[in-house]
Design an enzyme around this catalytic site. Structure first.
Site, PDB file in Angstrom:
ATOM      1  N   THR A 140      40.604  32.111  47.141  1.00 16.38           N
ATOM      2  CA  THR A 140      42.000  32.219  46.721  1.00 16.38           C
ATOM      3  C   THR A 140      42.389  33.703  46.683  1.00 16.38           C
ATOM      4  O   THR A 140      41.520  34.568  46.507  1.00 16.38           O
ATOM      5  CB  THR A 140      42.237  31.550  45.353  1.00 16.38           C
ATOM      6  OG1 THR A 140      41.384  32.170  44.394  1.00 16.38           O
ATOM      7  CG2 THR A 140      41.955  30.055  45.409  1.00 16.38           C
ATOM      8  N   GLY A 152      43.981  35.954  44.596  1.00 15.04           N
ATOM      9  CA  GLY A 152      43.647  36.797  43.444  1.00 15.04           C
ATOM     10  C   GLY A 152      42.148  36.970  43.262  1.00 15.04           C
ATOM     11  O   GLY A 152      41.665  38.052  42.912  1.00 15.04           O
ATOM     12  N   CYS A 153      41.405  35.915  43.535  1.00 14.22           N
ATOM     13  CA  CYS A 153      39.951  35.961  43.393  1.00 14.22           C
ATOM     14  C   CYS A 153      39.325  36.816  44.488  1.00 14.22           C
ATOM     15  O   CYS A 153      38.398  37.580  44.238  1.00 14.22           O
ATOM     16  CB  CYS A 153      39.376  34.549  43.449  1.00 14.22           C
ATOM     17  SG  CYS A 153      40.058  33.429  42.217  1.00 14.22           S
ATOM     18  N   SER A 154      39.825  36.679  45.707  1.00 17.51           N
ATOM     19  CA  SER A 154      39.239  37.364  46.859  1.00 17.51           C
ATOM     20  C   SER A 154      39.682  38.814  47.011  1.00 17.51           C
ATOM     21  O   SER A 154      38.935  39.638  47.523  1.00 17.51           O
ATOM     22  CB  SER A 154      39.599  36.614  48.145  1.00 17.51           C
ATOM     23  OG  SER A 154      38.995  35.340  48.153  1.00 17.51           O
ATOM     24  N   LEU A 192      36.819  39.319  42.336  1.00 17.46           N
ATOM     25  CA  LEU A 192      35.459  39.478  42.845  1.00 17.46           C
ATOM     26  C   LEU A 192      35.197  40.896  43.355  1.00 17.46           C
ATOM     27  O   LEU A 192      34.165  41.488  43.005  1.00 17.46           O
ATOM     28  CB  LEU A 192      35.167  38.431  43.919  1.00 17.46           C
ATOM     29  CG  LEU A 192      33.791  38.487  44.588  1.00 17.46           C
ATOM     30  CD1 LEU A 192      32.663  38.368  43.562  1.00 17.46           C
ATOM     31  CD2 LEU A 192      33.679  37.393  45.647  1.00 17.46           C
TER      32      LEU A 192
END
Length: 184
Positions: A73, A75-77, A81
């Site tokens: 996703t 925001g996560c990528s 992270l």
């Protein structure tokens, strides 16, 4: 017309199963908090055959665990992270043994996401495919846009199986308090 009235004592004596069931359904466990121990729930790394129990893995260690709504996703990528990958060496020099990323995805997706983002040796990617770990923490949220139940965005520091710091995003998915820069 006569009315039949049941005395409360009769109800208590003869319907105890109903009462005990209602008590069981009204009790709610609390969201994980500072001072709590991690739940004994298996997660998966790379394949369903490789089980990781963070409660056991944290014995005698200091860990960073962060949860994300979903692999790949935006925001996560792009933010969450990468921040932990970038600061991994700094965290290790400050006494942290390992960093774990947890998402409600299958282990193959988590493995592919880890390979795409070059996490090797920096962040371990753990899958919580049935949301059991996330539910045990009481940190799940229904995100229909991602297919249903997912993890709230959070970060925690765990030492010897006990939570010593916890940051849960106030809106469940934002990118503020759970970022790597907020780990001390």
């Amino acid at each position: 017309m006569s009315r039949f009235i049941v005395h409360p004592i009769f109800f208590l004596k003869h319907n105890i199963n109903c009462i005990s069931r209602s008590f069981r359904t009204t009790f709610k466990t609390m969201t994980i908090s500072i001072g709590d121990r991690l739940p004994e729930v298996d997660l998966y790394e790379d394949t369903p055959a490789n089980k990781i129990n963070l409660a056991k893995a944290s014995i005698g260690k200091k860990l960073i665990i962060f949860g994300v709504p979903g692999a790949f996703t935006p925001g996560c990528s792009k933010t969450h992270l990468p921040g932990y990958i970038k600061k991994a060496e700094e965290f290790k020099s400050n006494g942290y043994n390992e960093i774990f990323c947890v998402a409600v995805n299958d282990p193959f997706v988590m493995s592919a996401w880890g390979k795409q983002t070059n996490v090797d040796g920096k962040v371990r990617m753990l899958a919580d495919p049935a949301c059991k770990f996330t539910d045990a923490l009481e940190l799940s949220v229904n995100l229909d846009v991602l297919g249903g139940k997912r993890s709230k965005r959070y970060s925690m520091v765990v030492e010897d199986g006990k939570v010593i710091d916890l940051n849960v995003e106030p809106d469940n998915t934002g990118l503020s308090c759970s970022l790597a820069d907020n780990i001390k």
